[in-house]
Design an enzyme around this catalytic site. Structure first.
Site, mmCIF file in Angstrom:
data_model
loop_
_atom_site.group_PDB
_atom_site.id
_atom_site.type_symbol
_atom_site.label_atom_id
_atom_site.label_comp_id
_atom_site.label_asym_id
_atom_site.label_seq_id
_atom_site.Cartn_x
_atom_site.Cartn_y
_atom_site.Cartn_z
ATOM 1 N N GLU A 46 -36.711 -54.210 -44.476
ATOM 2 C CA GLU A 46 -35.608 -53.389 -44.995
ATOM 3 C C GLU A 46 -34.666 -54.209 -45.872
ATOM 4 O O GLU A 46 -34.131 -55.235 -45.423
ATOM 5 C CB GLU A 46 -34.826 -52.764 -43.828
ATOM 6 C CG GLU A 46 -33.719 -51.845 -44.319
ATOM 7 C CD GLU A 46 -33.077 -51.004 -43.214
ATOM 8 O OE1 GLU A 46 -33.725 -50.768 -42.180
ATOM 9 O OE2 GLU A 46 -31.926 -50.589 -43.414
ATOM 10 N N LYS A 89 -28.408 -48.638 -34.513
ATOM 11 C CA LYS A 89 -29.622 -48.932 -35.291
ATOM 12 C C LYS A 89 -29.334 -50.050 -36.284
ATOM 13 O O LYS A 89 -30.149 -50.956 -36.493
ATOM 14 C CB LYS A 89 -30.100 -47.663 -36.007
ATOM 15 C CG LYS A 89 -31.449 -47.787 -36.710
ATOM 16 C CD LYS A 89 -31.390 -48.318 -38.107
ATOM 17 C CE LYS A 89 -32.772 -48.338 -38.773
ATOM 18 N NZ LYS A 89 -32.746 -48.947 -40.108
ATOM 19 N N ASP A 116 -40.500 -59.989 -28.262
ATOM 20 C CA ASP A 116 -40.897 -58.587 -28.101
ATOM 21 C C ASP A 116 -39.750 -57.671 -28.560
ATOM 22 O O ASP A 116 -38.770 -57.468 -27.826
ATOM 23 C CB ASP A 116 -41.230 -58.381 -26.608
ATOM 24 C CG ASP A 116 -41.723 -56.974 -26.298
ATOM 25 O OD1 ASP A 116 -41.475 -56.057 -27.100
ATOM 26 O OD2 ASP A 116 -42.350 -56.799 -25.231
#
Ligand code: MEV
Length: 425
Positions: A86, A264, A280
């Site tokens: 992004e 987010k 992870d």
């Protein structure tokens, strides 16, 4: 009878060498030779290693790794490797860090490196008695857990605590045992899962119930990473900007619709470092969002307030189950280099650094949203992607992108027209 090319039932697919798997996929999907060659070029992750990391490998997926500069954490300068597709994410951290660098940067801390594993017990007629029967055996539980991992014990880790909860569910009363284990520099999933699986039959024996699940909890709330930072009023551009950012935070903290986007943005920064270091991302994301909802309503992972001097103070606290050993961290060559660039010597230091990145990311997102809006910065980089999609090469990319931004229409059709005009001279 051989399997038709249109069938997804490919017997023994997992046993095939990578090249033969690619051939099988090519037959199914009609891949061109160039597309197969592309898959087989695994770049800087050796094919053999990729083949050991997951099942049925046919290729790798490259994601850009950028470096966030200007970060000063606990008095030390750090360069932060971030893996993300992004645009604006790396720039956001650089900008936020630059605006607090002279004031000292970030201060971080950690609650510990404790992971929780859960053992689900059902079918107990006397759950409160069962709870106490388990708690009474803390010494046995400790011995059983610690015997699973002598290396962890040598490194100063191991069993730390036992908790037992009686849980009312749609399926009746359950007795849920938590073992709390210090997993030190490991993320710890394997360590605690092994312990939980070993302990389960003992718990069933002590209580007469049936054990079902034995698995870690990603709500790692005994492994909280914290970061705080004060951005001087002058550095952020005055009271109007500060108050706009504060209002953005109040909005996020009050409204789950906004909080999801606010968080987010935080995870844009966090997941990029988690991925770059071979950790992870899903475990950290699950932990973060569950923690954000811990009070019964999903809210902001960060807190913002104004200091007595009028500066903007931000803080973040969230579960951060990351490790330096185990999994891809020690195997993936890029992850190993990323950890070297970061210069962290413990999982705890890594977790604290990641929390600081999340806070920086949130600062920049709120500032952009409360001032110029997010699209201005986003669009400059997005325009380059659109220019490339239109076929621009080399210097053409920047030139076409500039025109798109100037026109305020970052669209593929406009990019194609501009490229055509540019090439026609
Ligand atoms: C985009 O990926 C992230 C933001 O939406 C975060 C936010 O709104 O705070 C800009």
């Amino acid at each position: 009878m051989s399997t038709p090319a249109s069938s997804s039932r490919i017997a023994g697919f997992h046993k095939l060498p990578i090249a033969e798997r690619v051939e099988a996929v090519a037959r199914f999907a009609g891949l061109e030779p160039g597309e197969c060659a592309h898959l087989l070029d695994t770049g800087n992750l050796p094919a053999e290693l990729a083949d050991h990391l997951i099942e049925n490998v046919v290729g790798t997926m490259n994601i850009p790794v950028g470096i966030a500069t200007n970060m000063r954490i606990d008095g030390e300068d750090r360069l932060i490797p971030m893996a993300t597709e992004e645009s604006s994410v790396v720039a956001a951290v650089c900008n936020a860090a630059r605006q607090c660098y002279d004031a000292g940067g970030f201060v971080t801390s950690m609650s510990g490196t404790l992971m929780i594993a859960q053992i689900q017990l059902t079918g107990v007629s006397d759950p409160q008695l069962a709870r106490l029967r388990i708690l009474e055996r803390k010494a046995e539980v400790q011995a059983s857990c610690d015997a699973c991992d002598p290396v962890l014990l040598q490194l100063g880790g191991g069993f730390r605590d036992l908790e037992v909860r009686v849980l009312e569910t749609r399926g009746g009363t359950m007795v849920i045992t938590h073992i709390v284990v210090d997993t030190r520099d490991a993320m710890g999933a394997n360590a605690v899962n092994t312990m939980a699986e070993k302990l389960a039959p003992q718990i069933a024996g002590w209580t007469g119930g049936r054990t079902n699940l034995r698995i870690l909890s990603n709500l790692a709330d005994r492994r909280l990473a914290r970061a705080r930072c004060v951005w001087p009023l002058a550095a952020i551009g005055g009271e109007a900007v500060r108050d706009g950012m504060l209002s953005a935070y109040h909005f996020a903290d009050a409204d789950p619709y906004r909080a999801a986007t606010h968080n987010k943005g935080i995870m844009n920064g966090i997941s990029a470092v988690v991925l770059a270091t071979g950790n992870d991302t899903r475990a950290v994301e699950a932990g973060a969002h569950a923690y954000a909802a811990r009070n019964g309503r999903y809210a902001s992972l960060t807190h913002w307030e104004v200091t007595a001097e009028g500066d903007l103070a931000g803080s973040i606290e969230l579960p951060m189950a990351v490790g330096l050993v185990g999994g891809a961290t020690k195997l993936h060559p890029t992850a190993k280099i990323a950890l070297k660039v970061l210069g962290v010597r413990s999982a705890e230091a890594l977790a604290r650094t990641i929390a600081a990145v999340g806070l920086a990311q949130n600062f920049s997102a709120m500032k952009a949203l409360a001032t110029t809006g997010i699209q201005k910065g986003h669009m400059a980089l997005h325009a380059q992607n659109i220019a490339m999609m239109a076929g621009a090469l080399g210097e053409e990319i920047e030139r076409v992108a500039r025109v798109l931004v100037a026109k305020g229409t970052v669209r593929i059709d406009v990019a194609e027209a501009e490229l055509k005009a540019l090439r026609a001279g």
